[in-house]
Design a protein around this motif. Structure first.
Motif, PDB file in Angstrom:
ATOM      1  N   PHE A   1    -124.537  -6.722  69.904  1.00  0.00           N
ATOM      2  CA  PHE A   1    -124.487  -7.353  68.510  1.00  0.00           C
ATOM      3  C   PHE A   1    -125.912  -7.714  67.956  1.00  0.00           C
ATOM      4  CE2 PHE A   1    -123.336 -11.527  66.404  1.00  0.00           C
ATOM      5  CZ  PHE A   1    -123.132 -10.877  65.029  1.00  0.00           C
ATOM      6  N   ARG A   2    -126.191  -7.330  66.798  1.00  0.00           N
ATOM      7  CA  ARG A   2    -127.404  -7.426  65.905  1.00  0.00           C
ATOM      8  C   ARG A   2    -128.211  -6.452  66.164  1.00  0.00           C
ATOM      9  NH1 ARG A   2    -126.260 -12.094  63.126  1.00  0.00           N
ATOM     10  NH2 ARG A   2    -125.171 -13.816  64.191  1.00  0.00           N
ATOM     11  N   ASP A   3    -127.963  -5.617  66.960  1.00  0.00           N
ATOM     12  CA  ASP A   3    -129.039  -4.359  67.151  1.00  0.00           C
ATOM     13  C   ASP A   3    -128.847  -3.632  65.797  1.00  0.00           C
ATOM     14  OD1 ASP A   3    -129.741  -5.116  69.898  1.00  0.00           O
ATOM     15  OD2 ASP A   3    -128.486  -3.742  70.735  1.00  0.00           O
ATOM     16  N   PHE A   4    -129.752  -2.791  65.576  1.00  0.00           N
ATOM     17  CA  PHE A   4    -129.494  -1.747  64.700  1.00  0.00           C
ATOM     18  C   PHE A   4    -129.665  -0.190  64.829  1.00  0.00           C
ATOM     19  CE2 PHE A   4    -130.315  -5.162  61.713  1.00  0.00           C
ATOM     20  CZ  PHE A   4    -130.093  -4.877  60.550  1.00  0.00           C
TER      21      PHE A   4
ATOM     22  N   PHE B   1    -129.530   2.233  57.488  1.00  0.00           N
ATOM     23  CA  PHE B   1    -129.737   1.358  58.398  1.00  0.00           C
ATOM     24  C   PHE B   1    -128.510   0.365  58.538  1.00  0.00           C
ATOM     25  CE2 PHE B   1    -134.090   2.406  57.281  1.00  0.00           C
ATOM     26  CZ  PHE B   1    -134.661   2.919  58.473  1.00  0.00           C
ATOM     27  N   PHE B   2    -127.901   0.440  59.700  1.00  0.00           N
ATOM     28  CA  PHE B   2    -126.712  -0.444  59.954  1.00  0.00           C
ATOM     29  C   PHE B   2    -126.892  -1.362  61.073  1.00  0.00           C
ATOM     30  CE2 PHE B   2    -125.468   3.785  58.564  1.00  0.00           C
ATOM     31  CZ  PHE B   2    -124.435   3.592  57.797  1.00  0.00           C
ATOM     32  N   SER B   3    -126.559  -2.517  60.859  1.00  0.00           N
ATOM     33  CA  SER B   3    -126.539  -3.673  61.854  1.00  0.00           C
ATOM     34  C   SER B   3    -125.094  -3.408  62.660  1.00  0.00           C
ATOM     35  CB  SER B   3    -126.390  -5.158  61.081  1.00  0.00           C
ATOM     36  OG  SER B   3    -126.429  -6.143  61.915  1.00  0.00           O
TER      37      SER B   3
ATOM     38  N   ILE C   1    -119.010  -0.066  65.757  1.00  0.00           N
ATOM     39  CA  ILE C   1    -118.687  -0.755  64.600  1.00  0.00           C
ATOM     40  C   ILE C   1    -119.955  -1.578  64.062  1.00  0.00           C
ATOM     41  CG2 ILE C   1    -117.018  -2.413  63.920  1.00  0.00           C
ATOM     42  CD1 ILE C   1    -115.609  -1.802  66.388  1.00  0.00           C
ATOM     43  N   CYS C   2    -120.127  -1.265  62.610  1.00  0.00           N
ATOM     44  CA  CYS C   2    -121.344  -1.791  62.113  1.00  0.00           C
ATOM     45  C   CYS C   2    -121.329  -2.010  60.638  1.00  0.00           C
ATOM     46  CB  CYS C   2    -122.615  -0.868  62.554  1.00  0.00           C
ATOM     47  SG  CYS C   2    -122.178   1.022  61.931  1.00  0.00           S
ATOM     48  N   VAL C   3    -122.267  -2.375  60.059  1.00  0.00           N
ATOM     49  CA  VAL C   3    -122.412  -2.786  58.588  1.00  0.00           C
ATOM     50  C   VAL C   3    -123.665  -2.531  57.966  1.00  0.00           C
ATOM     51  CG1 VAL C   3    -122.336  -4.720  56.879  1.00  0.00           C
ATOM     52  CG2 VAL C   3    -121.027  -5.296  59.055  1.00  0.00           C
ATOM     53  N   LEU C   4    -123.358  -1.788  57.061  1.00  0.00           N
ATOM     54  CA  LEU C   4    -124.641  -0.976  56.457  1.00  0.00           C
ATOM     55  C   LEU C   4    -125.312  -2.130  55.648  1.00  0.00           C
ATOM     56  CD1 LEU C   4    -126.121   1.433  55.190  1.00  0.00           C
ATOM     57  CD2 LEU C   4    -124.607   1.428  53.470  1.00  0.00           C
TER      58      LEU C   4
END
Length: 294
Positions: free
Chosen positions: A3-6, A13-15, A24-27
């Motif tokens: 969690f919190r890597d990119f 770039f996604f978190s 599973i990530c957020v743009l």
């Protein structure tokens, strides 16, 4: 991945929320904007925009990126020593904490920081509470300054009255300023829980917190009849075990449980968590009730 890597995919770039396949990530950042890296420019993406990108991997606010599509991985912990060598702001924060398990995330991890970018600093596992205590003592001794609460209030578009917002913020000890550098500390422990439930509608609840993980993601507060999950950093650390809280958010039914989601969107104009115990102690109950009637 933690969690919190990119991760980087096709210049986006996604978190990371949860590693695996898919990731599973957020743009967070896309090409063409006011942030410069090399010969390219990028911009920070608003939550309302994320559905427009990589539609084949998108579902309800999150992206599920196949591992084979990941072009570059940014490890928040392992990258810290290298980043400290080129980023004096990150180095100042790391030198202040000097804890065993630390990292940096956000724009400074991927080289997209602006001059006024805060340092999003990670403290892993038990180091997080040690870090909070260091901040408390640092402010007390004058080694650190309190953050600019007014700037944070405006930036996050907090819907609560300013004085009530500050009363909660002052006791969190998860952000401060060192030698002019603003920073937050973020907790990373175990895997992030991805909750999917049946949406019922808006709800306001009150109750005593009988169990809490206030700095987790999502922040977790258990009341006798409801669970509260908070996905916005604005209300992380907002209340503690034993306190009476009020929360307004989206009610979902998750595996038979009633769960109030706060931060169902990034801009939480009509969602909040407040500690009624704190407001009573600070003499702010009347102000809060008046604000609700407006």
């Amino acid at each position: 991945m933690r969690f919190r890597d990119f991760i980087e995919v096709d210049d986006h770039f996604f978190s990371v929320l949860k590693g695996g396949d898919p990731v599973i990530c957020v743009l967070r950042y896309a090409p063409n904007g006011n942030r410069v890296r090399g010969k390219r420019t990028y911009r920070k993406i608003n939550h309302s925009e994320v559905h427009r990108y990589f539609r084949e991997y998108y579902n309800d606010g999150l992206h599920y990126i196949p591992l084979k599509s990941v072009e570059k991985y940014y490890d928040a912990m392992k990258s810290l020593p290298e980043i400290c060598e080129r980023d004096e702001c990150v180095k100042k924060v790391a030198d202040f904490f000097k804890l065993e398990k630390m990292g940096v995330t956000g724009s400074r991890l991927i080289g997209l920081a602006k001059e006024d970018s805060d340092v999003d600093f990670i403290l892993y596992d038990e180091c997080f509470e040690l870090g909070r205590e260091k901040i408390r003592k640092g402010i007390e001794k004058g080694d650190l300054e309190n953050p600019d609460f007014e700037r944070i209030y405006r930036k996050r578009k907090v819907n609560l009255p300013y004085e009530i917002f500050v009363a909660h913020e002052k006791r969190k000890y998860n952000k401060a300023v060192i030698d002019g550098v603003s920073f937050d500390i973020l907790y990373v422990g175990g895997d992030v829980e991805i909750v999917r439930g049946r949406k019922v509608g808006r709800i306001e609840v009150r109750g005593k917190v009988i169990q809490a993980k206030p700095f987790d993601y999502p922040a977790f507060y258990r009341l006798p009849n409801f669970d509260i999950l908070c996905y916005t950093h604005t209300f992380v650390g907002q209340a503690f075990e034993g306190e009476v809280v009020e929360a307004c958010g989206m009610l979902e039914i998750v595996d038979g449980r009633k769960v109030v989601i706060v931060g169902s969107r990034r801009d939480v104009e009509d969602e909040y968590i407040i500690s009624l115990t704190l407001l009573e102690k600070e003499g702010m109950i009347d102000e809060f009730e008046m604000w609700k009637r407006i």
